[in-house]
Motif scaffolding. Structure first.
Motif, PDB file in Angstrom:
ATOM      1  N   PHE B  68       1.159  -1.046  -0.237  1.00 48.35           N
ATOM      2  CA  PHE B  68       0.669  -0.202   0.291  1.00 48.35           C
ATOM      3  C   PHE B  68       1.139   0.852  -0.317  1.00 48.35           C
ATOM      4  CE2 PHE B  68      -3.273   2.864   0.381  1.00 48.35           C
ATOM      5  CZ  PHE B  68      -3.060   3.762   1.749  1.00 48.35           C
ATOM      6  N   GLN B  69       0.892   2.370  -0.725  1.00 44.28           N
ATOM      7  CA  GLN B  69       1.353   2.854  -1.076  1.00 44.28           C
ATOM      8  C   GLN B  69       0.536   4.092  -1.176  1.00 44.28           C
ATOM      9  OE1 GLN B  69       5.129   3.279  -1.168  1.00 44.28           O
ATOM     10  NE2 GLN B  69       5.442   1.386  -0.863  1.00 44.28           N
ATOM     11  N   LYS B  70       0.055   4.951   0.058  1.00 42.81           N
ATOM     12  CA  LYS B  70      -0.695   6.138  -0.356  1.00 42.81           C
ATOM     13  C   LYS B  70      -0.565   7.137  -1.170  1.00 42.81           C
ATOM     14  CE  LYS B  70      -4.186   8.040   3.214  1.00 42.81           C
ATOM     15  NZ  LYS B  70      -4.505   8.356   4.965  1.00 42.81           N
ATOM     16  N   ALA B  71       0.382   7.775  -0.896  1.00 43.47           N
ATOM     17  CA  ALA B  71       0.581   8.811  -1.317  1.00 43.47           C
ATOM     18  C   ALA B  71       1.133   8.746  -2.962  1.00 43.47           C
ATOM     19  CB  ALA B  71       2.448   8.949  -1.272  1.00 43.47           C
ATOM     20  N   ALA B  72       1.345   7.443  -3.960  1.00 44.92           N
ATOM     21  CA  ALA B  72       1.389   7.133  -4.720  1.00 44.92           C
ATOM     22  C   ALA B  72      -0.114   6.497  -5.403  1.00 44.92           C
ATOM     23  CB  ALA B  72       2.195   6.041  -5.227  1.00 44.92           C
ATOM     24  N   LYS B  73      -1.587   6.417  -4.869  1.00 47.06           N
ATOM     25  CA  LYS B  73      -2.238   5.803  -4.747  1.00 47.06           C
ATOM     26  C   LYS B  73      -2.420   4.511  -5.554  1.00 47.06           C
ATOM     27  CE  LYS B  73      -4.658  10.291  -4.757  1.00 47.06           C
ATOM     28  NZ  LYS B  73      -5.050  10.929  -5.146  1.00 47.06           N
ATOM     29  N   SER B  74      -1.636   4.142  -4.688  1.00 45.78           N
ATOM     30  CA  SER B  74      -1.237   2.360  -5.461  1.00 45.78           C
ATOM     31  C   SER B  74      -1.323   1.815  -4.311  1.00 45.78           C
ATOM     32  CB  SER B  74       0.189   2.073  -5.802  1.00 45.78           C
ATOM     33  OG  SER B  74       0.423   0.802  -5.929  1.00 45.78           O
ATOM     34  N   PHE B  75      -2.008   0.073  -4.972  1.00 42.87           N
ATOM     35  CA  PHE B  75      -1.993  -1.014  -3.245  1.00 42.87           C
ATOM     36  C   PHE B  75      -1.968  -2.610  -4.587  1.00 42.87           C
ATOM     37  CE2 PHE B  75      -4.730  -2.724  -0.293  1.00 42.87           C
ATOM     38  CZ  PHE B  75      -5.208  -3.663  -0.053  1.00 42.87           C
ATOM     39  N   SER B  76      -0.965  -2.604  -4.077  1.00 42.00           N
ATOM     40  CA  SER B  76      -1.168  -4.001  -5.501  1.00 42.00           C
ATOM     41  C   SER B  76      -1.260  -5.633  -4.215  1.00 42.00           C
ATOM     42  CB  SER B  76       0.534  -4.293  -6.055  1.00 42.00           C
ATOM     43  OG  SER B  76       1.502  -4.458  -5.649  1.00 42.00           O
ATOM     44  N   LEU B  77      -1.456  -6.255  -4.856  1.00 40.79           N
ATOM     45  CA  LEU B  77      -1.438  -7.461  -4.350  1.00 40.79           C
ATOM     46  C   LEU B  77      -0.252  -8.964  -4.684  1.00 40.79           C
ATOM     47  CD1 LEU B  77      -3.070  -9.370  -2.241  1.00 40.79           C
ATOM     48  CD2 LEU B  77      -4.345 -10.425  -4.501  1.00 40.79           C
ATOM     49  N   LYS B  78       0.307  -8.991  -3.981  1.00 45.76           N
ATOM     50  CA  LYS B  78       1.147  -9.817  -4.108  1.00 45.76           C
ATOM     51  C   LYS B  78       0.501 -11.727  -3.185  1.00 45.76           C
ATOM     52  CE  LYS B  78       5.042 -11.291  -1.527  1.00 45.76           C
ATOM     53  NZ  LYS B  78       6.408 -10.589  -1.429  1.00 45.76           N
ATOM     54  N   ILE B  79       0.617 -12.471  -4.575  1.00 49.14           N
ATOM     55  CA  ILE B  79       0.792 -14.007  -3.629  1.00 49.14           C
ATOM     56  C   ILE B  79       1.467 -14.604  -4.239  1.00 49.14           C
ATOM     57  CG2 ILE B  79      -1.098 -15.882  -4.282  1.00 49.14           C
ATOM     58  CD1 ILE B  79      -3.116 -14.215  -6.018  1.00 49.14           C
ATOM     59  N   SER B  80       1.586 -15.070  -3.180  1.00 44.79           N
ATOM     60  CA  SER B  80       3.254 -16.338  -2.710  1.00 44.79           C
ATOM     61  C   SER B  80       2.615 -17.438  -2.678  1.00 44.79           C
ATOM     62  CB  SER B  80       3.808 -15.943  -1.436  1.00 44.79           C
ATOM     63  OG  SER B  80       4.339 -14.643  -1.163  1.00 44.79           O
TER      64      SER B  80
END
Lengths: 117, 114
Positions: B68-80
């Motif tokens: 979660f990168q609030k300033a960049a407005k990014s929310f990626s999901l990592k599946i291991s």
């Protein structure tokens, strides 16, 4: 228990029929939602009930009529539908009221696959 | 208006490998929630993970974690350690606090190769 149930699983109806979709939850949630989902698309919000009162109607045609008989049940009455209304209809529920941890999370039912001939 | 973008319509991953699904959003609000939902062919939307915007710590649920990168407005999901059962459509979603609307992204279809 985070279960939302929907009946029927599948429904085929003609354009002149009247049918109803049903949704039930026993999580004590006070907000319930109807969504319409076309294939390979995200769900589109149709209606929101909060404390059994309709709080959001996203300009849905009147051939869709929601009803919330009590805090656990949500119905969607269908009449004179068009073939383009064929879709997956999803019900969801959440705790109502912001500021409560987890109140934001919606729990979805398995959906009703509707086909209008 | 809030919007959610998922730039990868389809992705594939080898079983046991790691994959990252991207999501960006646009909002002027400061207090909101972000979610990843999974929709397998069985159709049911299943909550994978949620993140409160006021929390700097990234949420984690077993093999699933977010960046979660609030300033960049990014929310990626990592599946291991991807499993065959992870194959599904994944939707990123946004909800403002005290709001009732969810805003969904267009989805990413994930295939898991044996």
């Amino acid at each position: 228990d985070t279960e939302v149930t929907q009946t029927p699983k599948h429904l085929v109806m003609g354009m002149t029929n009247k049918k109803s979709l049903k949704c039930e939850q026993h999580m004590g949630h006070r907000a319930m939602y109807w969504y319409k989902q076309k294939a390979k698309k995200p769900p589109e919000l149709m209606f929101v009930y909060s404390y059994e009162k309709l709080s959001i109607n996203e300009s849905v045609p009147s051939r869709f009529s929601p009803e919330c008989p009590n805090s656990s049940l949500l119905n969607l009455h269908l009449h004179a539908l068009q073939p383009e209304d064929s879709a997956l209809y999803l019900c969801a529920s959440s705790q109502a009221g912001g500021g409560v941890i987890g109140a934001d999370t919606q729990y979805f039912g398995p959906g009703t696959r509707l086909t209008v001939l | 208006a809030q919007t959610v973008t998922q730039s990868q319509p389809e992705m594939s991953v080898q079983e046991a490998e790691t994959v990252t699904l991207s999501c960006t959003y646009d909002t002027s609000e400061s207090d909101y929630y972000l979610f990843w939902y999974k929709q397998p062919p069985s159709r049911q939307m299943i909550l994978v993970i949620r993140q409160e915007a006021y929390k700097q710590q990234n949420a984690t649920e077993n093999r699933f974690s977010v960046n979660f990168q609030k300033a960049a407005k990014s929310f990626s999901l990592k599946i291991s350690d991807s499993q065959l059962g992870d194959a599904a459509m994944y939707f990123c979603a946004y909800r403002v606090n005290y709001g009732q609307n969810f805003v969904f992204g267009p989805g990413t279809r994930l295939s898991v190769l044996p």
